[in-house]
Motif scaffolding. Structure first.
Motif, PDB file in Angstrom:
ATOM      1  N   GLY A 219      13.576 -39.250 -28.909  1.00 23.48           N
ATOM      2  CA  GLY A 219      12.772 -39.359 -30.266  1.00 23.48           C
ATOM      3  C   GLY A 219      12.196 -38.745 -31.506  1.00 23.48           C
ATOM      4  O   GLY A 219      12.524 -37.568 -31.281  1.00 23.48           O
ATOM      5  N   ARG A 220      11.607 -38.619 -32.117  1.00 25.54           N
ATOM      6  CA  ARG A 220      11.624 -37.745 -33.370  1.00 25.54           C
ATOM      7  C   ARG A 220      10.758 -36.447 -33.287  1.00 25.54           C
ATOM      8  O   ARG A 220      11.090 -36.075 -33.923  1.00 25.54           O
ATOM      9  CB  ARG A 220      11.245 -38.761 -34.381  1.00 25.54           C
ATOM     10  CG  ARG A 220      11.550 -39.530 -35.316  1.00 25.54           C
ATOM     11  CD  ARG A 220      13.143 -39.066 -35.765  1.00 25.54           C
ATOM     12  NE  ARG A 220      13.216 -38.426 -36.666  1.00 25.54           N
ATOM     13  CZ  ARG A 220      13.856 -37.826 -37.692  1.00 25.54           C
ATOM     14  NH1 ARG A 220      15.170 -37.974 -37.111  1.00 25.54           N
ATOM     15  NH2 ARG A 220      13.248 -36.620 -38.574  1.00 25.54           N
TER      16      ARG A 220
ATOM     17  N   GLU B 251      18.265 -31.218 -13.299  1.00 23.71           N
ATOM     18  CA  GLU B 251      17.011 -30.676 -12.410  1.00 23.71           C
ATOM     19  C   GLU B 251      15.710 -31.172 -13.341  1.00 23.71           C
ATOM     20  O   GLU B 251      14.923 -31.931 -12.684  1.00 23.71           O
ATOM     21  CB  GLU B 251      17.004 -29.378 -11.580  1.00 23.71           C
ATOM     22  CG  GLU B 251      18.038 -30.101 -10.568  1.00 23.71           C
ATOM     23  CD  GLU B 251      18.232 -28.343  -9.960  1.00 23.71           C
ATOM     24  OE1 GLU B 251      17.231 -27.098 -10.112  1.00 23.71           O
ATOM     25  OE2 GLU B 251      18.342 -28.107  -9.119  1.00 23.71           O
ATOM     26  N   ILE B 252      15.450 -31.066 -14.444  1.00 19.45           N
ATOM     27  CA  ILE B 252      14.661 -30.800 -14.899  1.00 19.45           C
ATOM     28  C   ILE B 252      14.850 -31.638 -16.117  1.00 19.45           C
ATOM     29  O   ILE B 252      14.193 -32.202 -17.080  1.00 19.45           O
ATOM     30  CB  ILE B 252      14.240 -29.818 -16.826  1.00 19.45           C
ATOM     31  CG1 ILE B 252      15.988 -29.307 -17.527  1.00 19.45           C
ATOM     32  CG2 ILE B 252      14.295 -28.487 -15.615  1.00 19.45           C
ATOM     33  CD1 ILE B 252      15.011 -28.671 -18.637  1.00 19.45           C
ATOM     34  N   GLY B 253      15.509 -32.941 -16.214  1.00 22.82           N
ATOM     35  CA  GLY B 253      16.550 -34.145 -16.989  1.00 22.82           C
ATOM     36  C   GLY B 253      14.760 -34.913 -17.395  1.00 22.82           C
ATOM     37  O   GLY B 253      15.103 -35.479 -18.716  1.00 22.82           O
ATOM     38  N   HIS B 254      14.220 -34.777 -15.966  1.00 27.65           N
ATOM     39  CA  HIS B 254      13.017 -36.452 -16.802  1.00 27.65           C
ATOM     40  C   HIS B 254      12.131 -36.164 -17.887  1.00 27.65           C
ATOM     41  O   HIS B 254      11.427 -36.470 -18.351  1.00 27.65           O
ATOM     42  CB  HIS B 254      12.192 -36.150 -14.808  1.00 27.65           C
ATOM     43  CG  HIS B 254      11.644 -34.723 -15.132  1.00 27.65           C
ATOM     44  ND1 HIS B 254      12.514 -33.725 -14.482  1.00 27.65           N
ATOM     45  CD2 HIS B 254      10.319 -34.138 -15.211  1.00 27.65           C
ATOM     46  CE1 HIS B 254      11.377 -32.587 -13.912  1.00 27.65           C
ATOM     47  NE2 HIS B 254      10.570 -32.915 -14.463  1.00 27.65           N
ATOM     48  N   ARG B 255      12.256 -34.157 -18.121  1.00 21.22           N
ATOM     49  CA  ARG B 255      11.701 -34.075 -19.471  1.00 21.22           C
ATOM     50  C   ARG B 255      12.682 -34.209 -20.720  1.00 21.22           C
ATOM     51  O   ARG B 255      12.147 -33.612 -21.686  1.00 21.22           O
ATOM     52  CB  ARG B 255      11.372 -32.695 -19.800  1.00 21.22           C
ATOM     53  CG  ARG B 255      10.435 -32.396 -18.278  1.00 21.22           C
ATOM     54  CD  ARG B 255       9.731 -30.221 -18.593  1.00 21.22           C
ATOM     55  NE  ARG B 255       9.105 -30.869 -20.056  1.00 21.22           N
ATOM     56  CZ  ARG B 255       9.027 -29.869 -20.640  1.00 21.22           C
ATOM     57  NH1 ARG B 255       9.650 -28.757 -20.883  1.00 21.22           N
ATOM     58  NH2 ARG B 255       9.007 -29.843 -22.410  1.00 21.22           N
ATOM     59  N   CYS B 256      13.943 -34.529 -20.263  1.00 18.71           N
ATOM     60  CA  CYS B 256      14.412 -35.008 -21.352  1.00 18.71           C
ATOM     61  C   CYS B 256      14.636 -35.776 -22.491  1.00 18.71           C
ATOM     62  O   CYS B 256      15.033 -37.111 -21.527  1.00 18.71           O
ATOM     63  CB  CYS B 256      15.768 -34.056 -21.376  1.00 18.71           C
ATOM     64  SG  CYS B 256      15.978 -32.376 -20.739  1.00 18.71           S
ATOM     65  N   ASP B 257      14.534 -36.504 -23.157  1.00 16.67           N
ATOM     66  CA  ASP B 257      15.339 -37.502 -24.280  1.00 16.67           C
ATOM     67  C   ASP B 257      16.379 -38.353 -23.812  1.00 16.67           C
ATOM     68  O   ASP B 257      17.233 -38.947 -23.302  1.00 16.67           O
ATOM     69  CB  ASP B 257      15.057 -37.829 -25.205  1.00 16.67           C
ATOM     70  CG  ASP B 257      13.267 -38.312 -25.797  1.00 16.67           C
ATOM     71  OD1 ASP B 257      12.340 -38.128 -24.511  1.00 16.67           O
ATOM     72  OD2 ASP B 257      12.823 -38.314 -26.982  1.00 16.67           O
ATOM     73  N   VAL B 258      17.541 -36.703 -24.158  1.00 16.24           N
ATOM     74  CA  VAL B 258      18.676 -37.090 -24.067  1.00 16.24           C
ATOM     75  C   VAL B 258      19.429 -35.290 -23.532  1.00 16.24           C
ATOM     76  O   VAL B 258      19.109 -34.247 -24.217  1.00 16.24           O
ATOM     77  CB  VAL B 258      19.456 -37.180 -25.367  1.00 16.24           C
ATOM     78  CG1 VAL B 258      19.047 -36.526 -26.228  1.00 16.24           C
ATOM     79  CG2 VAL B 258      21.243 -37.700 -25.022  1.00 16.24           C
TER      80      VAL B 258
ATOM     81  N   ALA C  30      24.362 -37.810 -31.503  1.00 14.16           N
ATOM     82  CA  ALA C  30      24.457 -38.145 -31.283  1.00 14.16           C
ATOM     83  C   ALA C  30      22.824 -38.291 -30.477  1.00 14.16           C
ATOM     84  O   ALA C  30      21.969 -39.295 -29.578  1.00 14.16           O
ATOM     85  CB  ALA C  30      24.911 -38.253 -30.236  1.00 14.16           C
ATOM     86  N   VAL C  31      22.581 -37.090 -30.693  1.00 14.59           N
ATOM     87  CA  VAL C  31      21.216 -36.072 -30.340  1.00 14.59           C
ATOM     88  C   VAL C  31      20.422 -36.913 -30.899  1.00 14.59           C
ATOM     89  O   VAL C  31      18.584 -37.128 -30.235  1.00 14.59           O
ATOM     90  CB  VAL C  31      21.088 -34.855 -30.298  1.00 14.59           C
ATOM     91  CG1 VAL C  31      19.379 -34.566 -30.839  1.00 14.59           C
ATOM     92  CG2 VAL C  31      22.141 -33.573 -29.493  1.00 14.59           C
TER      93      VAL C  31
ATOM     94  N   ASP D 173       4.232 -29.397 -23.389  1.00 14.86           N
ATOM     95  CA  ASP D 173       3.936 -30.405 -23.860  1.00 14.86           C
ATOM     96  C   ASP D 173       4.845 -31.148 -25.237  1.00 14.86           C
ATOM     97  O   ASP D 173       4.451 -32.114 -25.902  1.00 14.86           O
ATOM     98  CB  ASP D 173       2.522 -30.391 -25.148  1.00 14.86           C
ATOM     99  CG  ASP D 173       3.250 -29.000 -26.525  1.00 14.86           C
ATOM    100  OD1 ASP D 173       3.703 -28.222 -26.326  1.00 14.86           O
ATOM    101  OD2 ASP D 173       2.739 -29.226 -27.375  1.00 14.86           O
ATOM    102  N   ARG D 174       5.711 -31.399 -24.833  1.00 14.76           N
ATOM    103  CA  ARG D 174       7.382 -31.763 -26.377  1.00 14.76           C
ATOM    104  C   ARG D 174       8.057 -32.085 -24.835  1.00 14.76           C
ATOM    105  O   ARG D 174       8.423 -31.346 -24.103  1.00 14.76           O
ATOM    106  CB  ARG D 174       7.863 -30.248 -26.942  1.00 14.76           C
ATOM    107  CG  ARG D 174       6.708 -29.552 -27.251  1.00 14.76           C
ATOM    108  CD  ARG D 174       6.302 -30.829 -29.337  1.00 14.76           C
ATOM    109  NE  ARG D 174       7.415 -31.791 -29.793  1.00 14.76           N
ATOM    110  CZ  ARG D 174       7.789 -30.257 -30.800  1.00 14.76           C
ATOM    111  NH1 ARG D 174       7.813 -29.580 -31.272  1.00 14.76           N
ATOM    112  NH2 ARG D 174       8.716 -30.895 -31.540  1.00 14.76           N
ATOM    113  N   ARG D 175       8.697 -33.195 -25.062  1.00 11.45           N
ATOM    114  CA  ARG D 175       9.789 -34.343 -25.022  1.00 11.45           C
ATOM    115  C   ARG D 175      11.245 -32.626 -25.203  1.00 11.45           C
ATOM    116  O   ARG D 175      10.459 -32.274 -26.449  1.00 11.45           O
ATOM    117  CB  ARG D 175       9.671 -35.237 -25.398  1.00 11.45           C
ATOM    118  CG  ARG D 175       8.793 -36.121 -23.946  1.00 11.45           C
ATOM    119  CD  ARG D 175       9.448 -37.174 -22.838  1.00 11.45           C
ATOM    120  NE  ARG D 175      10.132 -37.071 -22.889  1.00 11.45           N
ATOM    121  CZ  ARG D 175      11.104 -37.328 -21.656  1.00 11.45           C
ATOM    122  NH1 ARG D 175      10.024 -36.615 -20.303  1.00 11.45           N
ATOM    123  NH2 ARG D 175      11.946 -38.143 -21.972  1.00 11.45           N
TER     124      ARG D 175
END
Length: 229
Positions: free
Chosen positions: A65-66, A155-162, A59-60, A132-134
């Motif tokens: 993104g790669r 709260e930091i979800g906007h930085r996370c793809d999942v 799932a991750v 500098d990373r997702r």
């Protein structure tokens, strides 16, 4: 002639044998080899369900993104860490308990893409981590810290793809509750604000863990909004 290579070969063979074991057998062996006992104070219920670990890792991989950095919360004895490392993506596995770190270092020694970080995740500023990373965050969340960690991650979800996590089944119900539901509460409000959607991957009974907890758990995929309203 150097005597180091035969020893290195033996270590490599030992690691390959460990990696080839079932999660349950490997967990029991590592506990014995390192003189460890699961610590109730740290909610150490180690995942031993192999299909569950593989499903979470997949799932991750499929939903991020790669180039995203995989961050594991609570690596434990590597049940999820190893399949994540096998994705051949950058991985940092956080573990609070220093007693577990040598076992994790051994398991991850074949994987140049994976690093163990001995740190208390509740004291890490994940919002500022690897700026500098997702991120793709994953973990079997400690029961006693579940609420705190979920709120921090949302709260930091906007930085996370999942975000892929296991939590107590009742916590999963609160996350997915709607206004008017009996389980509706602060977690439900936070989830509605920060998350675009929540998907239950699977339900995990006590037998999925060692030692067995007194509760049922659920593996969830949390998909954050790119930018909360």
């Amino acid at each position: 002639m150097s005597e180091e290579k035969p020893e290195a070969d033996k270590v490599k063979a030992d690691v390959e044998e460990l990696l080839g074991m079932s999660r349950a057998a490997r967990t029991r062996l590592l506990l014995k080899l390192y003189g460890l006992r699961p610590r109730r104070s740290l909610s150490q219920n180690f995942l031993i369900n192999e299909p569950a670990a593989e499903v979470m890792a997949r799932a991750v991989d499929e939903r991020s993104g790669r180039e995203a950095l995989i961050v594991e919360i609570g690596a434990g004895l590597g049940a999820l860490t190893v399949p994540l490392a096998r994705l051949k993506r950058d991985l940092i596995a956080f573990e609070t308990d220093g007693h577990l770190v040598p076992a994790l270092d051994l398991l991850l020694s074949p994987f140049a893409n994976a690093t163990v970080k001995h740190a208390d995740i509740t004291k890490e500023a994940l919002g500022e981590f690897a700026p500098d990373r997702r991120l793709a965050v994953v973990g079997n969340l400690p029961y006693h810290l579940t609420g705190l960690l979920l709120r921090s991650l949302m709260e930091i979800g906007h930085r996370c793809d999942v975000i892929v996590v296991t939590v107590q089944a009742e916590v999963a119900e609160r996350l997915m509750a709607r206004a008017g539901d009996e389980q509706y509460g602060i977690l439900s409000v936070c989830a509605a604000y920060y998350l675009e959607r929540i998907e239950k991957l699977q339900t995990l009974g006590p037998a999925a863990f060692m030692p067995r907890p007194d509760v049922t758990s659920a593996a969830l995929v949390l998909q954050p909004w790119c930018d909360p309203a």
